[in-house]
Design a protein around this motif. Structure first.
Motif, mmCIF file in Angstrom:
data_model
loop_
_atom_site.group_PDB
_atom_site.id
_atom_site.type_symbol
_atom_site.label_atom_id
_atom_site.label_comp_id
_atom_site.label_asym_id
_atom_site.label_seq_id
_atom_site.Cartn_x
_atom_site.Cartn_y
_atom_site.Cartn_z
ATOM 1 N N MET A 49 19.283 31.061 34.070
ATOM 2 C CA MET A 49 19.956 29.789 34.268
ATOM 3 C C MET A 49 19.050 28.786 34.972
ATOM 4 O O MET A 49 19.028 27.622 34.617
ATOM 5 C CB MET A 49 21.240 30.047 35.080
ATOM 6 C CG MET A 49 22.038 28.825 35.335
ATOM 7 S SD MET A 49 22.730 28.238 33.786
ATOM 8 C CE MET A 49 23.703 26.919 34.358
ATOM 9 N N LEU A 50 18.328 29.257 35.967
ATOM 10 C CA LEU A 50 17.421 28.385 36.705
ATOM 11 C C LEU A 50 16.279 27.890 35.809
ATOM 12 O O LEU A 50 15.845 26.748 35.920
ATOM 13 C CB LEU A 50 16.864 29.124 37.927
ATOM 14 C CG LEU A 50 16.042 28.289 38.891
ATOM 15 C CD1 LEU A 50 16.866 27.127 39.420
ATOM 16 C CD2 LEU A 50 15.545 29.144 40.028
ATOM 17 N N ARG A 51 15.848 28.770 34.903
ATOM 18 C CA ARG A 51 14.784 28.408 33.978
ATOM 19 C C ARG A 51 15.247 27.280 33.047
ATOM 20 O O ARG A 51 14.492 26.364 32.746
ATOM 21 C CB ARG A 51 14.378 29.641 33.167
ATOM 22 C CG ARG A 51 13.101 29.452 32.413
ATOM 23 C CD ARG A 51 12.667 30.695 31.695
ATOM 24 N NE ARG A 51 12.555 31.808 32.615
ATOM 25 C CZ ARG A 51 12.516 33.080 32.252
ATOM 26 N NH1 ARG A 51 12.589 33.408 30.985
ATOM 27 N NH2 ARG A 51 12.393 34.046 33.139
ATOM 28 N N ILE A 52 16.497 27.330 32.620
ATOM 29 C CA ILE A 52 17.044 26.291 31.745
ATOM 30 C C ILE A 52 17.122 24.960 32.486
ATOM 31 O O ILE A 52 16.799 23.911 31.944
ATOM 32 C CB ILE A 52 18.424 26.712 31.199
ATOM 33 C CG1 ILE A 52 18.270 27.912 30.276
ATOM 34 C CG2 ILE A 52 19.102 25.571 30.480
ATOM 35 C CD1 ILE A 52 19.576 28.502 29.813
ATOM 36 N N LEU A 53 17.556 24.990 33.748
ATOM 37 C CA LEU A 53 17.634 23.763 34.539
ATOM 38 C C LEU A 53 16.263 23.134 34.765
ATOM 39 O O LEU A 53 16.139 21.914 34.753
ATOM 40 C CB LEU A 53 18.306 24.030 35.882
ATOM 41 C CG LEU A 53 19.828 24.143 35.862
ATOM 42 C CD1 LEU A 53 20.354 24.463 37.247
ATOM 43 C CD2 LEU A 53 20.436 22.863 35.349
ATOM 44 N N THR A 54 15.238 23.962 34.957
ATOM 45 C CA THR A 54 13.902 23.413 35.176
ATOM 46 C C THR A 54 13.351 22.762 33.908
ATOM 47 O O THR A 54 12.421 21.958 33.987
ATOM 48 C CB THR A 54 12.923 24.503 35.663
ATOM 49 O OG1 THR A 54 12.873 25.552 34.698
ATOM 50 C CG2 THR A 54 13.327 25.030 37.017
ATOM 51 N N ILE A 55 13.916 23.086 32.770
ATOM 52 C CA ILE A 55 13.509 22.444 31.516
ATOM 53 C C ILE A 55 14.409 21.246 31.213
ATOM 54 O O ILE A 55 13.933 20.173 30.834
ATOM 55 C CB ILE A 55 13.546 23.463 30.350
ATOM 56 C CG1 ILE A 55 12.486 24.537 30.584
ATOM 57 C CG2 ILE A 55 13.338 22.767 29.015
ATOM 58 C CD1 ILE A 55 12.571 25.696 29.613
#
Length: 133
Positions: free
Chosen positions: A1-7
């Motif tokens: 989820m955090l990876r998606i937000l950073t994108i």
């Protein structure tokens, strides 16, 4: 989820800054020409977007400090303040009155033309009365 937000967050910032840069009127752009800002935002998405938000566009606080809306500062309107409703705007009301007078004159001309045509038709239909009704 955090990876998606950073994108997604930088992508959303980039899209928003690009659209904001494209739709901003030329007189609100600061420091560089608008075309240069668009190129900077396109070529350097994160840095360009942040630079556009910080330095590229004249913000409301700067406009309020000057006391003028950008269009008014360019000589295209009235000082910034309360927006006038159409029924409070004297220029708009004057244009309505002018249009109303023009339409009234046109209507009078049509009515006169219609009466003239009706009289001509009645004259042709009633030969007993000497051409008149």
């Amino acid at each position: 989820m955090l990876r998606i937000l950073t994108i997604l967050l930088p992508l959303a910032l980039w899209v928003w800054a690009f659209i904001d840069c494209l739709t901003t009127p030329e007189e609100e752009v600061r420091h560089l020409p608008k075309v240069v800002w668009v190129i900077i935002v396109l070529l350097f998405p994160l840095v360009g977007s942040i630079a556009w938000l910080v330095a590229g566009k004249q913000r409301r606080a700067a406009q309020d400090a000057e006391g003028l809306h950008p269009a008014a500062a360019a000589g295209h309107g009235r000082p910034r303040g309360r927006t006038l409703a159409p029924d409070d705007d004297p220029e708009f009301l004057a244009s309505l009155k002018k249009d109303d007078n023009r339409h009234e004159d046109m209507l009078k001309q049509w009515e006169a033309d219609l009466r003239r045509r009706e009289d001509e038709l009645r004259g042709k239909e009633d030969p007993d009365n000497g051409g008149r009704s």
